[in-house]
Design a protein around this motif. Structure first.
Motif, mmCIF file in Angstrom:
data_model
loop_
_atom_site.group_PDB
_atom_site.id
_atom_site.type_symbol
_atom_site.label_atom_id
_atom_site.label_comp_id
_atom_site.label_asym_id
_atom_site.label_seq_id
_atom_site.Cartn_x
_atom_site.Cartn_y
_atom_site.Cartn_z
ATOM 1 N N THR A 116 -10.222 1.260 6.686
ATOM 2 C CA THR A 116 -9.980 1.960 5.429
ATOM 3 C C THR A 116 -10.226 1.069 4.214
ATOM 4 O OG1 THR A 116 -8.302 3.335 6.512
ATOM 5 C CG2 THR A 116 -8.264 3.258 4.104
ATOM 6 N N ILE A 117 -9.742 -0.158 4.264
ATOM 7 C CA ILE A 117 -9.789 -1.027 3.084
ATOM 8 C C ILE A 117 -11.074 -1.848 3.018
ATOM 9 C CG2 ILE A 117 -8.651 -2.998 1.971
ATOM 10 C CD1 ILE A 117 -6.014 -1.857 3.077
ATOM 11 N N LEU B 218 -5.920 -7.925 0.324
ATOM 12 C CA LEU B 218 -4.684 -7.336 -0.205
ATOM 13 C C LEU B 218 -4.049 -8.208 -1.292
ATOM 14 C CD1 LEU B 218 -3.017 -6.038 3.098
ATOM 15 C CD2 LEU B 218 -4.145 -4.686 1.320
ATOM 16 N N LEU C 285 0.815 -1.222 0.000
ATOM 17 C CA LEU C 285 0.000 0.000 0.000
ATOM 18 C C LEU C 285 0.847 1.270 0.000
ATOM 19 C CD1 LEU C 285 -2.556 -1.225 2.704
ATOM 20 C CD2 LEU C 285 -2.940 -1.113 0.232
ATOM 21 N N LYS C 286 2.103 1.155 -0.445
ATOM 22 C CA LYS C 286 3.011 2.305 -0.336
ATOM 23 C C LYS C 286 2.576 3.506 -1.168
ATOM 24 C CE LYS C 286 6.189 0.406 -3.818
ATOM 25 N NZ LYS C 286 7.584 -0.050 -4.058
ATOM 26 N N ASN C 287 1.815 3.307 -2.209
ATOM 27 C CA ASN C 287 1.362 4.426 -3.046
ATOM 28 C C ASN C 287 -0.130 4.694 -2.891
ATOM 29 O OD1 ASN C 287 3.966 4.810 -4.253
ATOM 30 N ND2 ASN C 287 3.570 3.054 -5.572
ATOM 31 N N SER C 288 -0.711 4.212 -1.795
ATOM 32 C CA SER C 288 -2.165 4.326 -1.615
ATOM 33 C C SER C 288 -2.590 5.601 -0.903
ATOM 34 C CB SER C 288 -2.671 3.124 -0.818
ATOM 35 O OG SER C 288 -2.147 3.166 0.508
ATOM 36 N N GLY C 289 -1.640 6.309 -0.298
ATOM 37 C CA GLY C 289 -1.992 7.490 0.485
ATOM 38 C C GLY C 289 -2.348 7.176 1.919
ATOM 39 N N ILE C 290 -2.295 5.898 2.312
ATOM 40 C CA ILE C 290 -2.559 5.509 3.698
ATOM 41 C C ILE C 290 -1.350 5.853 4.552
ATOM 42 C CG2 ILE C 290 -2.972 3.557 5.246
ATOM 43 C CD1 ILE C 290 -4.533 2.228 3.004
#
Length: 236
Positions: free
Chosen positions: A157-158, A182, A141-146
């Protein structure tokens, strides 16, 4: 996701609730889940519950009895619980064990307890290894904004749901749903695998090891003690 797609025969999710937040604390709840199969055991700790842990988990101890939100719980000894956990894992042909933030906490506590009762070898031969879902989720999730990777926040959230966090059974059931949502690949899982031997546990070795009977015999004795005392050993 089909478990076989991850390269492992099976995956078991587990969690501990403890008397405190350091590796020397004691276990008060151990829960594990694989699909609809669950294990949920409670123990009277051998040391004092820290106030912070009481507030977070709702556990307390009075007159050598364990309470959860002031409700008395049926308990097993720590050794009985560990033998039951090993037996539960044997149902799934060397499963992969997954938990959230386990590398820095749960596995240290678990390794020390297994060492104390001479059960570490029996435990390790029955599993493929461990994966900590915290760094795995950070990668996925590194580019998810979390910005927070606490399990309850990720689940909210998910998955869009809330649950009773800091109850080990509720935690593992929620983590199972989150993990398969995930959809980690076999390669991503293997990047985060580790064993108990890879940890710096500083485990205390027991002064006199338990009897050398088979694991099955240990489990049978634990079941007899449980039945005779009316305690709870929850396999479902």
């Amino acid at each position: 996701m089909d478990t076989c797609a991850t390269g492992f025969s099976s995956t078991v999710f587990f969690d501990l609730e403890t008397t405190g937040f350091g590796p020397s604390c004691d276990i008060v709840q151990l829960a594990a889940v694989n699909g609809s199969h669950t294990l949920n055991l409670f123990m009277v700790p051998r040391c004092r519950m820290e106030r912070g842990a009481c507030r977070v988990t709702g556990f307390s101890v009075r007159k050598n009895r364990l309470f959860l939100h002031r409700r008395p719980m049926l308990t097993n000894s720590l050794r009985e619980a560990l033998v039951s956990f090993i037996t539960f894992l044997c149902m799934f042909r060397r499963p992969l064990l997954v938990g959230h933030n386990i590398r820095r906490f749960d596995c240290l506590v678990l390794a020390r307890a297994l060492d104390e009762f001479g059960l570490k070898t029996a435990f390790e031969v029955g599993i493929a290894g461990f994966v900590d879902s915290l760094p795995l989720a950070c990668q996925l999730l590194k580019n998810s904004g979390i910005h927070s990777f606490k399990q309850e926040i990720l689940v909210k959230t998910i998955l869009g749901v809330s649950y009773v966090a800091h109850n080990a059974l509720e935690d593992v059931q929620a983590l199972q749903k989150l993990y398969w949502t995930l959809r980690p690949t076999a390669s991503q899982i293997q990047q985060h695998m580790f064993s108990l031997d890879s940890l710096n546990t500083n485990a205390v070795k027991p002064g006199s090891p338990p009897g050398q009977g088979s694991l099955y015999e240990h489990f049978q004795r634990a079941m007899k003690v449980t039945a005779s005392q009316g305690r709870r050993m929850s396999f479902r």
